[in-house]
Design an enzyme around this catalytic site. Structure first.
Site, mmCIF file in Angstrom:
data_model
loop_
_atom_site.group_PDB
_atom_site.id
_atom_site.type_symbol
_atom_site.label_atom_id
_atom_site.label_comp_id
_atom_site.label_asym_id
_atom_site.label_seq_id
_atom_site.Cartn_x
_atom_site.Cartn_y
_atom_site.Cartn_z
ATOM 1 N N GLU A 169 -5.564 2.049 -8.328
ATOM 2 C CA GLU A 169 -4.379 1.461 -7.717
ATOM 3 C C GLU A 169 -4.095 0.142 -8.437
ATOM 4 O O GLU A 169 -4.898 -0.784 -8.396
ATOM 5 C CB GLU A 169 -4.606 1.211 -6.230
ATOM 6 C CG GLU A 169 -3.397 0.623 -5.535
ATOM 7 C CD GLU A 169 -3.625 0.366 -4.046
ATOM 8 O OE1 GLU A 169 -2.660 0.409 -3.276
ATOM 9 O OE2 GLU A 169 -4.790 0.114 -3.669
ATOM 10 N N CYS A 212 0.825 -1.212 0.000
ATOM 11 C CA CYS A 212 0.000 0.000 0.000
ATOM 12 C C CYS A 212 0.857 1.260 0.000
ATOM 13 O O CYS A 212 0.357 2.346 -0.240
ATOM 14 C CB CYS A 212 -0.950 -0.002 1.191
ATOM 15 S SG CYS A 212 -0.115 0.019 2.786
#
Length: 542
Positions: free
Chosen positions: A424, A324
């Protein structure tokens, strides 16, 4: 009934393992499915629940395969914990809470001291299990465990972290003080990308604060959580303080809805994170939800070229981009755009292979579905006008032809309107953008909805100061590509990357798992015959 059966069947893990886990890989090397090739598992072992201090095989007939992403071999089977078993886990945590909250803080700390000792002792076994189930390289898996270990070490100082405040004589003969008390039963819902670190972000802080805990590991790689739970009990964690359940949507919703669970920690996607935040908050629970990211690195023309290119490659392609805090987007400012070709050459030198191979730089992505999604997003970028300077989508790794491998991929000429920028990607893909000035680069970053982290590479103190002041991201790196803070600070993602009020670990983490109680006390001789006053009490003498 289930919990009574568990406690009668096994007083502790050692007594229980031969009965339930005999003839399985889980009986070897502390549950490590990596101790023998999974091809030897004609009947892959079932991952147990942990309820009331005993590993209990679920009665569920529904299971999910845990698949080695480098080989496609089935490592183990994760049962979908039944509702009865989930209720038993919560009941065990609730039953353990009164005694555990009244256990001296020094005793709870000593258990954490023991836990960190045992994690160090078994780090190789944990790392091997992570590589088998998740795919990352052994070196990266060791880092996964170590970053979690640092949170355990920080929890060893909980007595200081949990201190309250005291003010004497706030009024004549009256003192006021505040204390931090545990909430009760808390829960954690974990992602696949850090099978050891994320559970260790959660339960060590929670239980050392005096809470009890129900942990749901990722169904893709639950082995490390089981191993860590065994170590915690070996360290002296009492039965019922830590419990483990398994599943997907149903078990997540059950955690959100259960009235006995007071707080939920989550790390994962925005879709799941916002669902959990909304559903659990509506039930009055505290929630901390770490979610998606699009971390940018701004490269100034005056940056140290060699160090910067090395940092970009490591932060973009490490762990196959499944972090992340991966630095997935590079904004080249001015003349630094000419560095793209050298970045490509360094990326070409990285070796893609199974994580168990000693010279591997990056391993496979977690699943076939993840690979397909990454390839689709790369293709959408190409179709929208991005230039593929390096395309790793068709890589074949000798000896691991069935693995979920994607080689380092670099797209140039990406713009903010492209899907590959908005989403993402969560794979070994670097997308490159260009800006004429630092101001333009900062505007590009700030317009993005995510706010986990951002970095700048420069030798200019003025540029660095402007960046750290104006950038809208929770974690800022200056010549540091992955600015994840150590546990005495907190993981401070912001904007669409986080939902909640209190972040993970550090002071914020302690505050999340505790509530403040303020006590005002009066110990003085009161004169008789003063009568009753119904006026608002104040510290002012009239």
């Amino acid at each position: 009934m289930l919990m009574r059966f568990s406690l009668q069947k096994a007083k502790n893990l050692r007594a229980f393992r031969p009965q339930v886990l005999a003839s399985s890989a889980f009986a070897n090397s502390r549950f490590s499915t990596a101790t023998e090739p999974s091809s030897n598992h004609r009947n892959p072992p079932r991952v147990p629940n942990l309820i009331g201090g005993a590993f209990v095989e679920s009665k569920s007939k529904e299971t999910i395969d845990v698949i080695n992403p480098a080989t496609q071999e089935v490592v183990s089977l994760v049962p979908l914990t039944t509702n009865e078993e989930f209720k038993a886990a919560v009941a065990a945590a609730k039953q353990a809470f009164p005694l555990w909250r009244n256990t001296p803080i020094t005793t709870r700390q000593r258990i954490m001291f023991k836990l960190q000792e045992f994690i160090r002792r078994d780090m190789d076994k944990l790392a091997k299990n992570i590589t088998t189930e998740q795919g990352k390289t052994l070196k990266d898996a060791h880092g996964d465990v170590f970053r979690g270990l640092e949170v355990v070490e920080h929890a060893c100082g909980m007595a200081t972290l949990q201190m309250g405040e005291y003010v004497p004589n706030v009024s004549s003969g009256i003192d006021t003080y505040s204390v931090r008390e545990p909430l009760g039963v808390c829960a954690g819902i974990c992602p696949f990308n850090f099978p050891a670190m994320i559970p260790l972000w959660m339960f060590p802080v929670a239980v050392t604060c005096g809470n009890t805990f129900v942990l749901k590991p990722s169904e893709k790689d639950p082995g490390a959580s089981i191993m860590l739970a065994e170590l915690a009990m070996e360290a002296g964690l009492p039965h019922g303080v830590l419990n483990i359940v398994h599943g997907t949507n149903d078990i997540v919703n059950a955690i959100c809805d259960d009235d006995d669970i007071r707080a939920i920690s989550f790390v994962g996607s925005n879709t799941a994170g916002m669902h959990i935040y909304g559903r659990a908050s509506a039930k009055g629970k505290r929630v901390q939800s770490n979610m998606g990211a699009k971390n940018h690195g701004i490269v100034m023309p005056d940056a140290n070229k060699d160090a910067t290119l090395n940092a970009l490659g490591a932060a973009g392609f490490g762990a196959a981009g499944q972090r992340c805090m991966a630095l997935s987007t590079i904004v080249f400012v001015g003349d630094s755009a000419s560095w793209e070709n050298e970045l490509v050459e360094r990326a070409k030198a990285l070796k893609v292979s199974a994580g168990t191979e000693p010279d591997a730089d990056l391993g496979p992505v977690i699943s076939k579905q993840a690979k397909e999604r990454i390839c689709r997003l790369v293709q959408s970028g190409v179709e929208s006008g991005a230039k593929p300077l390096l395309d790793g989508r068709n890589i074949v790794v000798p000896g691991y032809e069935q693995g979920n491998f994607i080689g380092p991929t670099i797209l140039s000429g990406v713009t903010a309107e492209m899907e590959c920028y908005k989403e993402e990607i969560f794979g070994p893909v670097l997308i490159c953008m260009k800006a004429d000035s630092l101001e333009e680069a900062i505007n590009i970053v700030n317009r993005n909805k995510y706010g986990n982290g951002a970095s700048i590479f420069t030798t200019s103190g003025a540029a660095a100061r402007k960046f750290q002041t104006e950038i809208e991201a929770g974690q800022v790196g200056i010549n540091v590509p992955i600015p994840v803070p150590l546990p005495f600070f907190s993981f401070t993602g912001s904007k669409a990357s986080f939902a909640g009020d209190l972040n993970f670990y550090g002071k914020a983490g302690v505050n999340f798992y505790t509530q403040i109680k303020t006590v005002t006390q009066q110990w003085k001789d009161l004169p008789s015959g003063t009568g009753v006053s119904l006026a608002m009490p104040t510290s002012q003498k009239l």
